[in-house]
Design a protein around this motif. Structure first.
Motif, mmCIF file in Angstrom:
data_model
loop_
_atom_site.group_PDB
_atom_site.id
_atom_site.type_symbol
_atom_site.label_atom_id
_atom_site.label_comp_id
_atom_site.label_asym_id
_atom_site.label_seq_id
_atom_site.Cartn_x
_atom_site.Cartn_y
_atom_site.Cartn_z
ATOM 1 N N MET A 136 0.835 -1.196 0.000
ATOM 2 C CA MET A 136 0.000 0.000 0.000
ATOM 3 C C MET A 136 0.871 1.247 0.000
ATOM 4 S SD MET A 136 -3.180 -0.872 2.548
ATOM 5 C CE MET A 136 -2.154 -1.393 3.920
ATOM 6 N N SER A 137 0.312 2.355 -0.480
ATOM 7 C CA SER A 137 1.033 3.621 -0.471
ATOM 8 C C SER A 137 0.093 4.726 -0.001
ATOM 9 C CB SER A 137 1.572 3.955 -1.865
ATOM 10 O OG SER A 137 0.514 4.117 -2.790
ATOM 11 N N VAL A 138 0.681 5.827 0.431
ATOM 12 C CA VAL A 138 -0.091 6.940 0.954
ATOM 13 C C VAL A 138 0.603 8.239 0.555
ATOM 14 C CG1 VAL A 138 1.113 6.864 3.186
ATOM 15 C CG2 VAL A 138 -1.160 7.877 3.055
ATOM 16 N N GLN A 139 -0.198 9.279 0.279
ATOM 17 C CA GLN A 139 0.324 10.581 -0.102
ATOM 18 C C GLN A 139 0.364 11.495 1.116
ATOM 19 O OE1 GLN A 139 1.139 10.883 -3.510
ATOM 20 N NE2 GLN A 139 0.564 8.727 -3.441
ATOM 21 N N LEU A 140 1.511 12.162 1.309
ATOM 22 C CA LEU A 140 1.652 13.134 2.397
ATOM 23 C C LEU A 140 1.989 14.487 1.796
ATOM 24 C CD1 LEU A 140 1.833 13.586 5.541
ATOM 25 C CD2 LEU A 140 4.324 13.390 5.229
ATOM 26 N N GLU A 141 1.182 15.488 2.133
ATOM 27 C CA GLU A 141 1.373 16.859 1.651
ATOM 28 C C GLU A 141 1.699 17.770 2.835
ATOM 29 O OE1 GLU A 141 -1.291 20.509 -0.319
ATOM 30 O OE2 GLU A 141 -2.175 18.534 0.029
ATOM 31 N N PHE A 142 2.758 18.565 2.692
ATOM 32 C CA PHE A 142 3.100 19.572 3.698
ATOM 33 C C PHE A 142 2.452 20.881 3.282
ATOM 34 C CE2 PHE A 142 6.619 22.515 5.410
ATOM 35 C CZ PHE A 142 5.986 22.639 6.639
ATOM 36 N N VAL A 143 1.448 21.313 4.048
ATOM 37 C CA VAL A 143 0.741 22.556 3.753
ATOM 38 C C VAL A 143 1.534 23.750 4.265
ATOM 39 C CG1 VAL A 143 -1.418 23.838 4.061
ATOM 40 C CG2 VAL A 143 -1.463 21.342 3.818
ATOM 41 N N GLY A 164 -2.271 3.940 4.961
ATOM 42 C CA GLY A 164 -1.455 3.303 3.945
ATOM 43 C C GLY A 164 -0.521 2.246 4.488
ATOM 44 N N GLY A 165 -0.904 1.602 5.574
ATOM 45 C CA GLY A 165 -0.075 0.569 6.171
ATOM 46 C C GLY A 165 1.073 1.089 7.014
ATOM 47 N N LEU A 166 1.159 2.433 7.190
ATOM 48 C CA LEU A 166 2.227 3.043 7.978
ATOM 49 C C LEU A 166 1.635 3.878 9.108
ATOM 50 C CD1 LEU A 166 4.480 4.353 5.059
ATOM 51 C CD2 LEU A 166 4.900 2.315 6.459
ATOM 52 N N TRP A 167 2.398 3.991 10.184
ATOM 53 C CA TRP A 167 2.008 4.853 11.302
ATOM 54 C C TRP A 167 2.674 6.215 11.152
ATOM 55 C CZ3 TRP A 167 -1.631 3.869 14.912
ATOM 56 C CH2 TRP A 167 -2.064 2.547 15.054
ATOM 57 N N PHE A 168 1.866 7.267 11.250
ATOM 58 C CA PHE A 168 2.341 8.644 11.172
ATOM 59 C C PHE A 168 2.188 9.293 12.548
ATOM 60 C CE2 PHE A 168 1.529 7.492 6.865
ATOM 61 C CZ PHE A 168 2.393 8.256 6.093
ATOM 62 N N GLY A 169 3.292 9.822 13.091
ATOM 63 C CA GLY A 169 3.271 10.464 14.403
ATOM 64 C C GLY A 169 3.547 11.955 14.282
#
Length: 248
Positions: A1-8, A115-120
């Motif tokens: 799985m993949s996930v998109q991360l955007e820095f606003v 996306g299968g990952l943990w974001f802290g």
């Protein structure tokens, strides 16, 4: 799985994956960068904030519609229980620096799975937390969104210790000097290259874009890979020395 991360910008990120709710973290407002007046808006299904007492972290009006709003501080203090993508949020109570000129507001660190990952996300952390306090994040923080500006927030020695304890695979800097926010007239935060120059053993990816796809390239020696993003929320003025940094 993949996930998109955007820095606003500042401490605000947006994250999404196919078929899952879009999530905005700590949307911000600032007199020098009034995104709403400029017509800037975000689309999201869920907004999670480190507290609801700081406009630099809780500007839910930046998000169109009527998204679900999660106050991580309420989760951290046991007032509520919440999930994202069917997984519990791992929130840790914290606060701003004790001598903050605008008062010491409580807030929370929070981690969730996408996306299968943990974001802290480190919220608006003002000081280092002990290993015992950080223990809820052990095994629940693949991508660590870290405050690197130092002014009124966690200092580098404490931040280094927390990173080394949690052992994230990737580290994404946030909450640092990025014009027009955080300069000499706006709090005196450090630029991101101060943090990079300290972490000389860590590989660095300079994305040259505000959005990346995780999982990304990672180190082979267990060191976290630092991922530096541009921001999508506003245009820096007067040049961008923060991105004159060493490349991966």
């Amino acid at each position: 799985m993949s996930v998109q991360l955007e820095f606003v910008g500042h401490a605000c990120f947006r994250i999404w994956e196919g078929g899952r709710p879009t999530i905005v973290m700590d949307p911000f407002s600032h007199e020098k960068c009034n995104l709403e007046d400029d017509g800037f808006r975000l689309e999201a299904d869920t907004v999670i904030v480190s507290s609801l007492t700081d406009p630099a972290h809780d500007n839910v009006h930046l998000v169109n519609g009527r998204p679900r709003v999660i106050n991580a501080l309420d989760v951290a203090t046991g007032k509520t229980r919440d999930t994202i993508n069917g997984e519990p949020i791992h929130a840790i109570p914290a606060a701003e620096i004790p001598d903050h000129p605008e008062g010491t507001d409580d807030n929370a660190l929070y981690a969730f799975k996408a996306g299968g990952l943990w974001f802290g996300h480190l919220g608006d952390l003002g000081f280092g937390l002990s290993n015992e306090e950080m223990r809820p994040w052990v095994g629940h923080c693949d991508v660590m969104l870290v405050i690197t500006g130092q002014k009124y927030t966690v200092k580098y020695p404490e931040l280094d210790r927390m990173i080394d304890f949690i052992k994230p695979t990737w580290v994404v800097p946030m909450h640092y000097y990025l014009p027009p926010l955080g300069g000499a007239q706006g709090g005196g935060m450090d630029p991101v290259n101060e943090f990079l120059n300290r972490r000389t053993r860590d590989p660095v990816i300079i994305a040259r874009h505000h959005t990346v796809t995780f999982p990304m390239t990672k180190s082979h020696d267990g060191r976290p890979t630092i991922v530096v993003l541009e921001n999508s929320g506003y245009n820096p003025t007067g040049g961008s020395p923060e991105f004159q940094v060493r490349r991966a």
